[in-house]
Design a protein around this motif. Structure first.
Motif, PDB file in Angstrom:
ATOM      1  N   ASN A  64       0.808  -1.224   0.000  1.00 12.45           N
ATOM      2  CA  ASN A  64       0.000   0.000   0.000  1.00 12.45           C
ATOM      3  C   ASN A  64       0.841   1.273   0.000  1.00 12.45           C
ATOM      4  OD1 ASN A  64      -2.642  -1.100  -0.072  1.00 12.45           O
ATOM      5  ND2 ASN A  64      -2.351  -1.779   2.030  1.00 12.45           N
ATOM      6  N   ASP A  65       2.149   1.121  -0.065  1.00 17.65           N
ATOM      7  CA  ASP A  65       3.052   2.270  -0.141  1.00 17.65           C
ATOM      8  C   ASP A  65       2.880   2.914  -1.521  1.00 17.65           C
ATOM      9  OD1 ASP A  65       5.348   3.863  -0.765  1.00 17.65           O
ATOM     10  OD2 ASP A  65       6.438   2.880   0.859  1.00 17.65           O
ATOM     11  N   PRO A  66       2.560   4.213  -1.573  1.00 18.77           N
ATOM     12  CA  PRO A  66       2.338   4.871  -2.872  1.00 18.77           C
ATOM     13  C   PRO A  66       3.514   4.721  -3.851  1.00 18.77           C
ATOM     14  CG  PRO A  66       1.666   6.309  -1.081  1.00 18.77           C
ATOM     15  CD  PRO A  66       2.327   5.116  -0.460  1.00 18.77           C
ATOM     16  N   LYS A  67       4.742   4.715  -3.346  1.00 15.16           N
ATOM     17  CA  LYS A  67       5.912   4.552  -4.229  1.00 15.16           C
ATOM     18  C   LYS A  67       5.915   3.159  -4.855  1.00 15.16           C
ATOM     19  CE  LYS A  67       8.783   7.389  -1.296  1.00 15.16           C
ATOM     20  NZ  LYS A  67       9.938   7.380  -0.419  1.00 15.16           N
ATOM     21  N   ILE A  68       5.554   2.172  -4.063  1.00 16.91           N
ATOM     22  CA  ILE A  68       5.530   0.784  -4.559  1.00 16.91           C
ATOM     23  C   ILE A  68       4.423   0.631  -5.604  1.00 16.91           C
ATOM     24  CG2 ILE A  68       5.191  -1.638  -3.910  1.00 16.91           C
ATOM     25  CD1 ILE A  68       7.841  -0.382  -2.873  1.00 16.91           C
ATOM     26  N   VAL A  69       3.248   1.224  -5.332  1.00 18.15           N
ATOM     27  CA  VAL A  69       2.123   1.148  -6.267  1.00 18.15           C
ATOM     28  C   VAL A  69       2.502   1.818  -7.590  1.00 18.15           C
ATOM     29  CG1 VAL A  69      -0.265   1.869  -6.675  1.00 18.15           C
ATOM     30  CG2 VAL A  69       0.407   0.999  -4.425  1.00 18.15           C
ATOM     31  N   ALA A  70       3.135   2.989  -7.500  1.00 19.53           N
ATOM     32  CA  ALA A  70       3.557   3.702  -8.718  1.00 19.53           C
ATOM     33  C   ALA A  70       4.595   2.887  -9.482  1.00 19.53           C
ATOM     34  CB  ALA A  70       4.116   5.076  -8.357  1.00 19.53           C
ATOM     35  N   GLY A  71       5.545   2.289  -8.761  1.00 16.73           N
ATOM     36  CA  GLY A  71       6.565   1.464  -9.400  1.00 16.73           C
ATOM     37  C   GLY A  71       5.967   0.255 -10.098  1.00 16.73           C
ATOM     38  N   ALA A  72       4.914  -0.303  -9.521  1.00 15.17           N
ATOM     39  CA  ALA A  72       4.254  -1.469 -10.114  1.00 15.17           C
ATOM     40  C   ALA A  72       3.576  -1.094 -11.428  1.00 15.17           C
ATOM     41  CB  ALA A  72       3.244  -2.054  -9.141  1.00 15.17           C
ATOM     42  N   GLU A  74       4.606   1.334 -13.444  1.00  8.77           N
ATOM     43  CA  GLU A  74       5.656   1.645 -14.419  1.00  8.77           C
ATOM     44  C   GLU A  74       6.372   0.389 -14.917  1.00  8.77           C
ATOM     45  OE1 GLU A  74       8.362   4.545 -12.786  1.00  8.77           O
ATOM     46  OE2 GLU A  74       6.704   5.834 -12.183  1.00  8.77           O
ATOM     47  N   ASN A  75       6.677  -0.522 -14.013  1.00 11.57           N
ATOM     48  CA  ASN A  75       7.455  -1.708 -14.379  1.00 11.57           C
ATOM     49  C   ASN A  75       6.961  -2.909 -13.564  1.00 11.57           C
ATOM     50  OD1 ASN A  75       9.350  -3.640 -14.976  1.00 11.57           O
ATOM     51  ND2 ASN A  75      11.105  -2.265 -14.797  1.00 11.57           N
ATOM     52  N   SER A  79       8.684  -4.868 -10.354  1.00  9.54           N
ATOM     53  CA  SER A  79       7.941  -4.720  -9.099  1.00  9.54           C
ATOM     54  C   SER A  79       7.645  -6.081  -8.470  1.00  9.54           C
ATOM     55  CB  SER A  79       6.634  -3.972  -9.362  1.00  9.54           C
ATOM     56  OG  SER A  79       5.875  -3.898  -8.198  1.00  9.54           O
ATOM     57  N   GLU A  80       7.293  -7.047  -9.302  1.00  8.65           N
ATOM     58  CA  GLU A  80       7.014  -8.402  -8.819  1.00  8.65           C
ATOM     59  C   GLU A  80       8.275  -9.017  -8.210  1.00  8.65           C
ATOM     60  OE1 GLU A  80       5.045 -11.848  -7.899  1.00  8.65           O
ATOM     61  OE2 GLU A  80       4.130 -10.025  -8.687  1.00  8.65           O
ATOM     62  N   ARG A  81       9.397  -8.837  -8.879  1.00 11.82           N
ATOM     63  CA  ARG A  81      10.672  -9.356  -8.372  1.00 11.82           C
ATOM     64  C   ARG A  81      11.019  -8.701  -7.038  1.00 11.82           C
ATOM     65  NH1 ARG A  81      15.708  -7.826  -8.299  1.00 11.82           N
ATOM     66  NH2 ARG A  81      15.472  -6.028  -9.635  1.00 11.82           N
TER      67      ARG A  81
END
Length: 186
Positions: A64-72, A74-75, A79-81
């Motif tokens: 739920n971290d906005p940076k993680i969501v945005a990264g997911a 984009e890539n 993100s899965e890795r």
């Protein structure tokens, strides 16, 4: 387990007349191999459930971290890795906090005895006797009843083990039943 007029390890008398009577009972009551096996299984299952809960909670925060969501967005492949790396790191840390076994199999009896003495200490006639029992050190131990119960988290998992049923088999049957229900669907 064999029944007797004085009770058994899993089904002791309803109350005890003195601290010494309670201690003597649990220090001498035979503990069946089934209960020992169940205790080992119950602890391992509790341990795994605790680790899984810790991983789930950490992943909920991570996911739920906005940076993680945005990264997911984009890539997604990267993100899965990164998510797998995060989960594995949290699992290793949670695993390291909890020993694989409660204690070695030769001392497991002392943990069970300490738990039962702790659990039945409230049946004693006076608070002084209850305090005496809680400060008692089981045979061959350097730790008080309370220290053994707290350091092994027996309140969390041991009650499940005090049965003559094969706990591992019961859990396996429950997993099979759950899988069949999931297959059948609503």
């Amino acid at each position: 387990m064999t029944e007797s007029a004085t009770g058994s390890f899993a089904f002791p008398p309803r109350s005890f007349g003195s601290a010494q009577e309670l201690i003597d009972f649990f220090e001498s009551a035979p503990i069946s191999d089934r209960i020992l096996s169940n205790a080992d299984h119950a602890y391992r299952k509790w341990r795994e459930d605790q680790i899984n809960e810790e991983v789930r909670a950490a992943y909920d925060v991570y996911g739920n971290d906005p940076k993680i969501v945005a990264g997911a967005r984009e890539n997604p492949i990267n993100s899965e890795r990164e998510a797998r790396i995060f989960v594995n790191k949290v699992r290793r840390e949670a695993d390291a906090k909890r020993p694989v076994r409660v204690i070695d199999q030769h001392r497991l009896r002392n943990v069970l005895r300490a738990h039962q003495i702790w659990a039945y200490s409230g049946t004693l006639p006076t608070e002084d006797e209850e305090r005496e029992v809680l400060e008692y050190k089981t045979q061959g131990s350097d730790f008080t009843i309370v220290q053994v119960v707290e350091s092994n988290s027996t309140r969390e998992w041991l009650e499940r083990a005090l049965t003559d049923s094969d706990l591992a088999a019961v859990d396996a049957m429950n997993r099979v039943a759950q899988a069949l229900e999931e297959q059948a669907g609503p």
